[in-house]
Design an enzyme around this catalytic site. Structure first.
Site, PDB file in Angstrom:
ATOM      1  N   CYS A   1      30.407  14.437 -31.982  1.00  0.00           N
ATOM      2  CA  CYS A   1      30.199  15.619 -32.835  1.00  0.00           C
ATOM      3  C   CYS A   1      31.526  16.161 -33.329  1.00  0.00           C
ATOM      4  O   CYS A   1      31.619  16.680 -34.441  1.00  0.00           O
ATOM      5  CB  CYS A   1      29.474  16.711 -32.051  1.00  0.00           C
ATOM      6  SG  CYS A   1      27.782  16.274 -31.636  1.00  0.00           S
TER       7      CYS A   1
ATOM      8  N   CYS B   1      46.769  11.927 -41.386  1.00  0.00           N
ATOM      9  CA  CYS B   1      45.313  12.069 -41.210  1.00  0.00           C
ATOM     10  C   CYS B   1      45.069  13.234 -40.269  1.00  0.00           C
ATOM     11  O   CYS B   1      45.948  14.066 -40.085  1.00  0.00           O
ATOM     12  CB  CYS B   1      44.693  10.773 -40.697  1.00  0.00           C
ATOM     13  SG  CYS B   1      45.164  10.371 -39.016  1.00  0.00           S
TER      14      CYS B   1
END
Ligand SMILES: [Zn+2]
Lengths: 100, 477
Positions: free
Chosen positions: B263, B435
């Site tokens: 998640c 990133c």
């Protein structure tokens, strides 16, 4: 043979536009009359999976963590790779989820 | 987090509130003790109310939850008036009735994980009047939990989840015995904790813990109500009950690490674990009361996007399963020694991301190094390789976004940008890749170097390191 192939639990990400439901025409393998799950797997790998095929198959079966359902029934009960499919069957490939 | 508004005064009020709440809790406990003495007769048989709210701080956990008389029911089996009123809508159900409520009040249920799934599970089980409710979790409440972990309130951010959840349950139903197990469930403590309960609910968020709980439930012969949710999908089944398989029957080998979405990476719509958690509470109630047909040997698949629920038939327990099969040689000692994180190659937490190490040292820079590049106006191009919807959340400006999955086909775009930058500065610009956490940036640099961008370097730790070490105001997510 007309089949509906569905992908879920994240497997759809391996397909074009992450489309989950695919109505397809899967021919029997050369020299065979019937379409088996083994044939469906290799057909799907060649024709539907667009990236990282190792996230879908391992050897000639699905990778660990993927449930395969034929007409809402665990394929282990239906004969696994050797299960023979019938016209308009629905095959679901679903990756198990771990989140919460 | 400043939280806005009247610093000092706010603190004073909060302090006062805390004090008053503690006093109220103390008074409530005394009232319940006295009431229970009135109900039970001569000085509290067992003193159910007095023992309530126990905290099990130790790894061995000495609090017993089994075999106690159900809350609310008098020893003769009749329901006192206030309990009849409280549970009247249950009692009115012909299929449930007094017998169902009695069984519920005598059951003990353990909820593993007080997160998105565990929140509705614990709330419903407390509200419906189970005898004993145990909650296990070793994490603290974080602000980014609250959109889905509806048992926790803002005031509890930073507090243990178990305490927050237990307080919420007690506020709803003070007659339920709530036991706090404030640690992460591990092979060293799982047997001791699980043993004390009749039914186990798996509301965790990671793969190794799922294998561990299933193995533990097989060893101790407990039904396991298992739920999972991610993104916009959920799954639910009851393992090891009425001939249903165990987790290992279905998944003898773990999936590859790259297939394990979390998640904290992939996101989850708050209400999705809520739906699955409610269904888990329902299945736990059905197992506890033997009312209806629990989801044994079947799995419910929920797809929120298309509003579809599909219930599929699963294989039964496999005769040759290494854990639940007849010939299984798996013992409690084996269990305690089993390395679930090694088995699955993933951590027993949703938060610690597995990190990769693909590049030589000279192909990497720190976020502080990058900051000085910017300060010294060194000509460079910052390439952000996160997915577009991540880039839209927040980014360092100026930067060029090409998601890693598209990098190879979009190399010409990168080439053009570099040339423009070179023309503007009159110098060869360096290429810096960024990133979220510093994994995908390594993959990108590896690819770029193979394609001839020899100077490409990545920022170690990605935006998380930038937020931590350079710009504390940069929004983390
Ligand atoms: Zn098994």
């Amino acid at each position: 043979m007309h089949l509906t192939l569905e992908f879920g639990g994240g497997l759809e990400l391996l397909l074009e536009n992450s489309t989950k439901v695919h109505k397809v025409e899967v021919p029997p393998k050369d020299g065979e009359e019937k379409v088996t799950m083994k044939g469906v797997l290799s057909w799907a790998k060649t024709n539907l999976i667009k990236e990282r095929p190792e996230m879908f198959v391992k050897g000639d079966s699905v990778r660990p963590g993927v449930l395969v359902l034929i007409n809402d029934c665990d394929w282990e009960i239906c004969g696994g790779l050797d299960a023979v499919l019938e016209e308009k069957d629905v095959v679901v490939f679903i990756s198990t989820l771990h989140g919460g | 987090m400043g939280g806005g508004g009247g610093g000092r005064r706010r603190e004073e009020i909060e302090g006062e509130l805390k004090k008053l709440r503690a006093e109220r809790k103390e008074l409530d406990a005394r009232i319940r003790l006295l009431e229970s003495q009135l109900e039970v007769g001569p000085v509290g048989v067992g003193g159910a109310a007095a023992e309530e709210g126990v905290v099990d701080g130790s790894c061995d956990g000495s609090v017993a939850c089994r075999g106690r008389g159900g809350n609310g029911f008098a020893p003769d089996g009749g329901l006192p008036a206030d309990m009849i009123y409280r549970y009247s809508r249950h009692l009115l159900l012909p299929d449930f009735g007094v017998e169902g409520q009695r069984k519920l009040s005598q059951s003990s249920i353990l909820v593993v994980g007080a997160g998105g799934l565990g929140s509705p599970v614990a709330l419903y089980l407390a509200a419906c009047g189970v005898g004993c409710l145990g909650i296990v979790d070793g994490d603290d409440v974080e602000l980014n939990n609250l959109h889905r972990q509806i048992i926790h309130k803002e005031a509890y951010v930073g507090e243990p989840k178990v305490k927050s959840a237990a307080d919420a349950c007690r506020e709803i139903n003070s007659s339920v015995k709530v036991v706090e197990h404030q640690h992460t469930l591990r092979p060293c403590n799982a047997l001791e904790i699980v043993r004390k309960y009749d039914i186990i609910v798996d509301a965790t968020d990671n793969l190794p813990t799922r294998y561990m709980i299933s193995d533990c439930c097989v060893l101790l012969n407990k039904p396991l109500v298992s739920g999972a949710a991610l993104g916009l999908e959920g799954q639910l089944t009851v393992y090891h009950h009425n001939g249903s398989p165990c987790y290992r029957c279905l998944f003898p080998s773990p999936p590859p690490v790259a297939a394990c979405q979390r998640c904290s990476d992939s996101g989850v719509l708050g209400v999705v674990p809520g739906v699955i958690g409610c269904l888990q509470a329902l299945e736990a109630i059905k197992v506890a009361t033997a009312v209806g047909e629990p989801l044994c040997g079947r799995m419910l698949l929920f797809d929120a996007l298309s509003a579809r629920i599909r219930i599929v038939k699963l294989r039964g327990s496999l005769p040759d399963c290494t854990i639940c099969g007849k010939k299984s040689a798996f013992t409690e000692q084996d269990f305690q020694k089993f390395d679930y994180e090694n088995f699955t190659q993933s951590p027993m937490s949703d938060k610690t991301a597995p990190s990769v190490d693909l590049l030589p040292e000279n192909a990497r820079i720190t976020s502080r190094d990058y900051k000085s590049m910017v300060d010294n106006a060194e000509p460079h191009l910052l390439l952000d390789v996160r997915p577009t919807h991540h880039f839209q959340i927040t980014s360092i400006s100026p930067s060029l976004n090409i998601p890693l999955s598209m990098l190879e086909e979009k190399l010409p775009v990168l080439e053009t940008s570099l040339k423009k930058r070179a023309a503007a500065s009159g110098k060869e610009p360096s290429l810096v890749v960024l990133c979220r956490r510093g994994n995908d940036s390594q993959r990108a640099v590896k690819l770029l170097r193979e394609k001839g961008f020899a100077s490409a370097k990545d920022i170690i730790g990605g935006l998380q390191a930038w937020g931590r070490d350079v710009d504390p105001d940069f929004p983390v997510y």
